[in-house]
Write an enzyme that holds these catalytic residues in place. Structure first.
Site, PDB file in Angstrom:
ATOM      1  N   CYS A   1     -85.711  19.859  44.394  1.00  0.00           N
ATOM      2  CA  CYS A   1     -86.535  18.619  44.513  1.00  0.00           C
ATOM      3  C   CYS A   1     -87.789  18.967  44.774  1.00  0.00           C
ATOM      4  O   CYS A   1     -88.927  17.965  44.620  1.00  0.00           O
ATOM      5  CB  CYS A   1     -85.859  17.640  45.020  1.00  0.00           C
ATOM      6  SG  CYS A   1     -85.741  17.959  46.830  1.00  0.00           S
TER       7      CYS A   1
ATOM      8  N   CYS B   1     -79.270  17.958  48.984  1.00  0.00           N
ATOM      9  CA  CYS B   1     -80.320  17.615  50.041  1.00  0.00           C
ATOM     10  C   CYS B   1     -79.943  18.052  51.536  1.00  0.00           C
ATOM     11  O   CYS B   1     -80.431  18.432  52.275  1.00  0.00           O
ATOM     12  CB  CYS B   1     -80.495  16.094  50.180  1.00  0.00           C
ATOM     13  SG  CYS B   1     -80.775  15.366  48.693  1.00  0.00           S
TER      14      CYS B   1
END
Ligand code: FES
Length: 124
Positions: free
Chosen positions: A33, A102
């Site tokens: 990301c 993440c």
């Protein structure tokens, strides 16, 4: 979608900030990301005595950074190197599958900070 623990660490992240005279700093970017995280450590007698983080990322990234600072504080460097991405996600009561990437940042940044510390001391 998120566990209570994730929400708690997201809303009240522990150990946020920077350590200006840190003994080691690890900065990593998430290839998925593009988010970024830095972890700062202070080391005494081979043990992490202080740790802080700065995260430019999503809520899950902030929660995992916060959790890893709690997991790493007080540990020896070798113990902290053994903290894995999976440990962080587990301590948080799990993360949604789409958010697992993440949790990579936190463990990677911690390990980089330890490597940086060892390099500065000529051990790496
Ligand atoms: Fe980038 Fe979570 S979406 S770290």
């Amino acid at each position: 979608m998120y566990s209570e623990k994730v929400m708690d660490h997201f809303r009240n992240p522990r150990n946020v900030g920077e350590i200006p005279d840190a003994d080691g700093v690890g900065t990593v970017g998430n290839p998925v990301c593009g988010d970024m995280m830095s972890i700062y450590i202070k080391v005494k007698d081979d043990r992490i005595v202080d740790i802080k983080f700065k995260t430019f990322g999503c809520g899950a990234a902030i929660a995992t950074s916060s959790m890893i600072t709690e997991l790493a504080k007080g540990k020896t460097l070798d113990e902290a190197l053994k903290v894995t991405r999976a440990d962080v996600a587990k301590e948080l009561g799990g993360l949604p599958p789409v958010k697992m990437h993440c949790s990579n940042l936190a463990a990677d940044a911690l390990h980089e900070a330890i490597k940086d510390y060892r390099k500065r001391r000529g051990e790496g």
